[in-house]
Enzyme design. Structure first.
Site, PDB file in Angstrom:
ATOM      1  N   ASP A  18     -16.550  -8.122 -15.681  1.00 41.25           N
ATOM      2  CA  ASP A  18     -15.203  -7.372 -15.743  1.00 41.25           C
ATOM      3  C   ASP A  18     -14.909  -7.232 -16.717  1.00 41.25           C
ATOM      4  O   ASP A  18     -16.011  -7.848 -18.281  1.00 41.25           O
ATOM      5  CB  ASP A  18     -15.224  -9.299 -15.825  1.00 41.25           C
ATOM      6  CG  ASP A  18     -14.148  -9.630 -13.403  1.00 41.25           C
ATOM      7  OD1 ASP A  18     -14.367  -8.629 -12.994  1.00 41.25           O
ATOM      8  OD2 ASP A  18     -14.328 -11.253 -13.102  1.00 41.25           O
ATOM      9  N   MET A  19     -13.753  -7.196 -17.657  1.00 38.48           N
ATOM     10  CA  MET A  19     -13.015  -6.848 -18.630  1.00 38.48           C
ATOM     11  C   MET A  19     -12.134  -8.273 -19.117  1.00 38.48           C
ATOM     12  O   MET A  19     -11.310  -8.776 -18.487  1.00 38.48           O
ATOM     13  CB  MET A  19     -12.585  -6.094 -19.456  1.00 38.48           C
ATOM     14  CG  MET A  19     -12.452  -5.719 -20.379  1.00 38.48           C
ATOM     15  SD  MET A  19     -14.116  -5.459 -21.664  1.00 38.48           S
ATOM     16  CE  MET A  19     -14.957  -4.212 -20.984  1.00 38.48           C
ATOM     17  N   ARG A  30     -13.454   0.676 -13.132  1.00 37.39           N
ATOM     18  CA  ARG A  30     -12.660   0.397 -13.066  1.00 37.39           C
ATOM     19  C   ARG A  30     -11.212  -0.099 -13.641  1.00 37.39           C
ATOM     20  O   ARG A  30     -11.587  -0.608 -14.627  1.00 37.39           O
ATOM     21  CB  ARG A  30     -12.533  -1.536 -12.841  1.00 37.39           C
ATOM     22  CG  ARG A  30     -11.336  -1.943 -12.344  1.00 37.39           C
ATOM     23  CD  ARG A  30     -12.078  -3.680 -11.559  1.00 37.39           C
ATOM     24  NE  ARG A  30     -12.773  -4.574 -10.924  1.00 37.39           N
ATOM     25  CZ  ARG A  30     -13.416  -5.625 -10.718  1.00 37.39           C
ATOM     26  NH1 ARG A  30     -13.361  -6.446 -11.659  1.00 37.39           N
ATOM     27  NH2 ARG A  30     -14.247  -5.557  -9.836  1.00 37.39           N
ATOM     28  N   ALA A  67      -4.868  -7.691 -17.741  1.00 41.05           N
ATOM     29  CA  ALA A  67      -4.120  -9.364 -17.283  1.00 41.05           C
ATOM     30  C   ALA A  67      -4.593 -10.729 -18.484  1.00 41.05           C
ATOM     31  O   ALA A  67      -3.699 -11.683 -18.507  1.00 41.05           O
ATOM     32  CB  ALA A  67      -4.868 -10.015 -16.768  1.00 41.05           C
TER      33      ALA A  67
HETATM   34  P1  FDA Z   1       1.606  -4.764 -11.700  1.00 39.77           P
HETATM   35  O1  FDA Z   1       1.400  -6.588 -11.782  1.00 39.77           O
HETATM   36  O2  FDA Z   1       2.169  -4.709 -12.598  1.00 39.77           O
HETATM   37  O3  FDA Z   1       2.326  -4.676 -10.816  1.00 39.77           O
HETATM   38  C1  FDA Z   1       3.147  -3.210  -9.803  1.00 39.77           C
HETATM   39  C2  FDA Z   1       3.490  -3.089  -8.792  1.00 39.77           C
HETATM   40  O4  FDA Z   1       2.792  -3.424  -7.734  1.00 39.77           O
HETATM   41  C3  FDA Z   1       5.068  -4.496  -8.472  1.00 39.77           C
HETATM   42  O5  FDA Z   1       6.201  -4.161  -9.466  1.00 39.77           O
HETATM   43  C4  FDA Z   1       5.125  -4.266  -7.397  1.00 39.77           C
HETATM   44  O6  FDA Z   1       5.556  -3.466  -6.700  1.00 39.77           O
HETATM   45  C5  FDA Z   1       3.914  -4.703  -6.468  1.00 39.77           C
HETATM   46  N1  FDA Z   1       2.732  -5.780  -6.619  1.00 39.77           N
HETATM   47  C6  FDA Z   1       2.272  -5.993  -7.622  1.00 39.77           C
HETATM   48  N2  FDA Z   1       1.919  -7.599  -6.776  1.00 39.77           N
HETATM   49  C7  FDA Z   1       2.580  -7.815  -6.081  1.00 39.77           C
HETATM   50  C8  FDA Z   1       2.633  -8.817  -4.869  1.00 39.77           C
HETATM   51  N3  FDA Z   1       1.897  -9.851  -4.769  1.00 39.77           N
HETATM   52  N4  FDA Z   1       3.955  -8.094  -3.782  1.00 39.77           N
HETATM   53  C9  FDA Z   1       3.951  -7.209  -2.731  1.00 39.77           C
HETATM   54  N5  FDA Z   1       3.884  -6.136  -4.242  1.00 39.77           N
HETATM   55  C10 FDA Z   1       3.059  -6.621  -5.596  1.00 39.77           C
HETATM   56  N6  FDA Z   1      -8.116  -8.046 -15.650  1.00 39.77           N
HETATM   57  C11 FDA Z   1      -8.388  -7.557 -16.392  1.00 39.77           C
HETATM   58  O7  FDA Z   1      -8.046  -7.986 -17.487  1.00 39.77           O
HETATM   59  N7  FDA Z   1      -9.849  -8.034 -16.303  1.00 39.77           N
HETATM   60  C12 FDA Z   1     -10.547  -7.313 -14.801  1.00 39.77           C
HETATM   61  O8  FDA Z   1     -11.582  -7.409 -14.865  1.00 39.77           O
HETATM   62  C13 FDA Z   1      -9.447  -7.226 -14.151  1.00 39.77           C
HETATM   63  N8  FDA Z   1     -10.541  -6.843 -13.087  1.00 39.77           N
HETATM   64  C14 FDA Z   1      -9.285  -6.343 -11.583  1.00 39.77           C
HETATM   65  C15 FDA Z   1      -9.706  -5.997 -10.761  1.00 39.77           C
HETATM   66  C16 FDA Z   1      -8.924  -6.333  -9.565  1.00 39.77           C
HETATM   67  C17 FDA Z   1      -9.756  -5.537  -8.326  1.00 39.77           C
HETATM   68  C18 FDA Z   1      -7.479  -6.260  -9.440  1.00 39.77           C
HETATM   69  C19 FDA Z   1      -7.132  -5.357  -9.054  1.00 39.77           C
HETATM   70  C20 FDA Z   1      -7.113  -6.336 -10.879  1.00 39.77           C
HETATM   71  C21 FDA Z   1      -7.386  -6.759 -11.942  1.00 39.77           C
HETATM   72  N9  FDA Z   1      -7.664  -7.141 -13.351  1.00 39.77           N
HETATM   73  C22 FDA Z   1      -8.280  -7.384 -14.155  1.00 39.77           C
HETATM   74  C23 FDA Z   1      -5.866  -7.547 -13.332  1.00 39.77           C
HETATM   75  C24 FDA Z   1      -4.816  -6.536 -13.864  1.00 39.77           C
HETATM   76  O9  FDA Z   1      -5.218  -6.283 -14.927  1.00 39.77           O
HETATM   77  C25 FDA Z   1      -3.352  -7.207 -13.240  1.00 39.77           C
HETATM   78  O10 FDA Z   1      -3.105  -8.054 -14.398  1.00 39.77           O
HETATM   79  C26 FDA Z   1      -3.189  -7.567 -11.708  1.00 39.77           C
HETATM   80  O11 FDA Z   1      -3.598  -6.449 -11.622  1.00 39.77           O
HETATM   81  C27 FDA Z   1      -1.684  -6.845 -11.702  1.00 39.77           C
HETATM   82  O12 FDA Z   1      -1.207  -5.473 -12.075  1.00 39.77           O
HETATM   83  P2  FDA Z   1      -1.319  -4.628 -11.215  1.00 39.77           P
HETATM   84  O13 FDA Z   1      -1.826  -3.212 -11.764  1.00 39.77           O
HETATM   85  O14 FDA Z   1      -1.172  -4.725  -9.911  1.00 39.77           O
HETATM   86  O15 FDA Z   1       0.667  -4.191 -11.671  1.00 39.77           O
END
Ligand code: FDA
Length: 312
Positions: A138-139, A188, A193
């Site tokens: 993870d990062m 990945r 986050a």
């Molecule tokens: P974002 O949160 O901006 O959401 C974009 C859109 O997605 C929303 O507008 C909506 O349309 C849809 N959406 C999102 N959540 C929803 C929900 N609950 N229900 C319905 N629609 C929804 N971060 C990090 O810093 N280090 C790491 O190692 C990791 N590892 C990691 C692994 C995996 C498998 C994932 C999926 C994510 C991570 N992350 C992470 C977290 C990542 O950085 C990020 O914070 C979250 O995935 C949220 O970003 P999104 O890309 O989902 O978009």
């Protein structure tokens, strides 16, 4: 959600005081079943089996980060080694890998933290290899990026399939994608986050999304194995188009989503023949993880407050 609430929640994620109170509260059932597999390895394996039965893959994360003593770092490494043996015994190695935070292995310890974390990570990677599966690092926040990428290079000398995470919100990441898009490199890509300063990270969501697209293009055009970690429907659609354009077969990339987030989309993509891996956290140290999820989506805040209010 307002940027202010997001900042408050991300600060709370790093607050030791709030964390101490919160982790003592019993994990309410609602939260366990929504974002976290449960408190122990058996729960993680049980949920993994359910995911696999639905045609999904898993990356299991033992919750814990920012370890401040050497004993906890050792105990965390031991717990991962035990988890990997159990993944193998359960016949799940083909479907489940592990995600690992170097800070949980002592990366931030005063004396030789990076070396200690690297040694422990080596032991975990060896256990993964013996089990027949992989590890993804993870990062965490930007102060650890160089150290984590340096550990990745060291680990890949012996374990070439170790994966890493790159965060599109960091200004440096497009360059890191270029460096890490070589043959077999499992990367990945997520948005990121943590609460990061403007000097290192894009603050505007639209800029983060554009960066994600640029980074993804580099990875898809490269020779590695892109792991598209997002719930964002636009980015998922763009990834699908890029995979087509670059002639990638469906086993030459995968989508990754968090356990409990957009399960319908996980099913939809899987039914389309896509490889979908669910990031599955388990354990008692759920507080910072959950707080970051709250910062991402206002609906989750109400869900969390309801769950805490009704906890047993
Ligand atoms: P974002 O949160 O901006 O959401 C974009 C859109 O997605 C929303 O507008 C909506 O349309 C849809 N959406 C999102 N959540 C929803 C929900 N609950 N229900 C319905 N629609 C929804 N971060 C990090 O810093 N280090 C790491 O190692 C990791 N590892 C990691 C692994 C995996 C498998 C994932 C999926 C994510 C991570 N992350 C992470 C977290 C990542 O950085 C990020 O914070 C979250 O995935 C949220 O970003 P999104 O890309 O989902 O978009």
């Amino acid at each position: 959600m307002s940027a202010v609430l997001r900042r408050v929640l991300l600060s709370a994620a790093g607050s030791d005081r709030i964390k101490r109170v919160a982790v003592r509260a019993p994990l309410s059932r609602g939260i366990v079943s929504r974002f976290v597999a449960g408190e122990d390895t058996d729960a993680a394996l049980s949920v993994t089996r359910q995911l696999v039965a639905r045609g999904l893959l898993a990356s299991i994360d033992r919750l814990g980060e920012a370890t401040t003593d050497a004993e906890t770092a050792q105990a965390t490494a031991d717990a991962y080694v035990d988890l990997l043996a159990k993944i193998s015994d359960a016949g799940l190695a083909e479907f489940a890998e592990v995600s690992l935070k170097l800070s949980s292995l002592g990366q931030a310890l005063d004396a030789d933290g990076e070396a200690i974390a690297l040694d422990h990570a080596r032991a975990v990677c060896a256990a993964a290899k013996a089990a027949g599966t992989t590890v993804t690092l993870d990062m965490e926040d930007h102060t650890t990026t160089d150290a984590t990428l340096s550990a990745l290079r060291d680990l890949r000398a012996d374990f070439p399939d170790v994966g890493a995470v790159l965060q599109a919100y960091l200004r440096r990441t497009e360059g890191d994608c270029r460096d890490l898009a070589g043959e077999g490199s499992r990367i990945r890509l997520c948005k990121g986050a943590y609460r990061e300063p403007e000097s290192v990270a894009f603050q505007d969501q639209a800029e983060v999304d554009l960066s994600y697209v640029r980074c993804l293009r580099v990875l898809m055009r490269g020779r590695g194995y892109p792991m598209v970690a997002t719930h964002d429907p636009r980015l998922i659609a763009i990834a699908a188009a890029m995979a087509l354009q670059t002639g990638r077969a469906k086993d030459e990339y995968e989508y990754q989503l968090l356990f409990g987030v957009r399960p319908d989309e996980q099913r939809r993509l899987s039914e389309r023949g896509e490889k979908i891996r669910v990031y599955l956290p388990y354990g008692t140290q759920w507080y910072p993880y959950l707080t970051r999820r709250l910062a991402e989506r206002p609906a989750n805040v109400a869900f969390f407050l309801r769950a805490v209010a009704t906890r047993r």
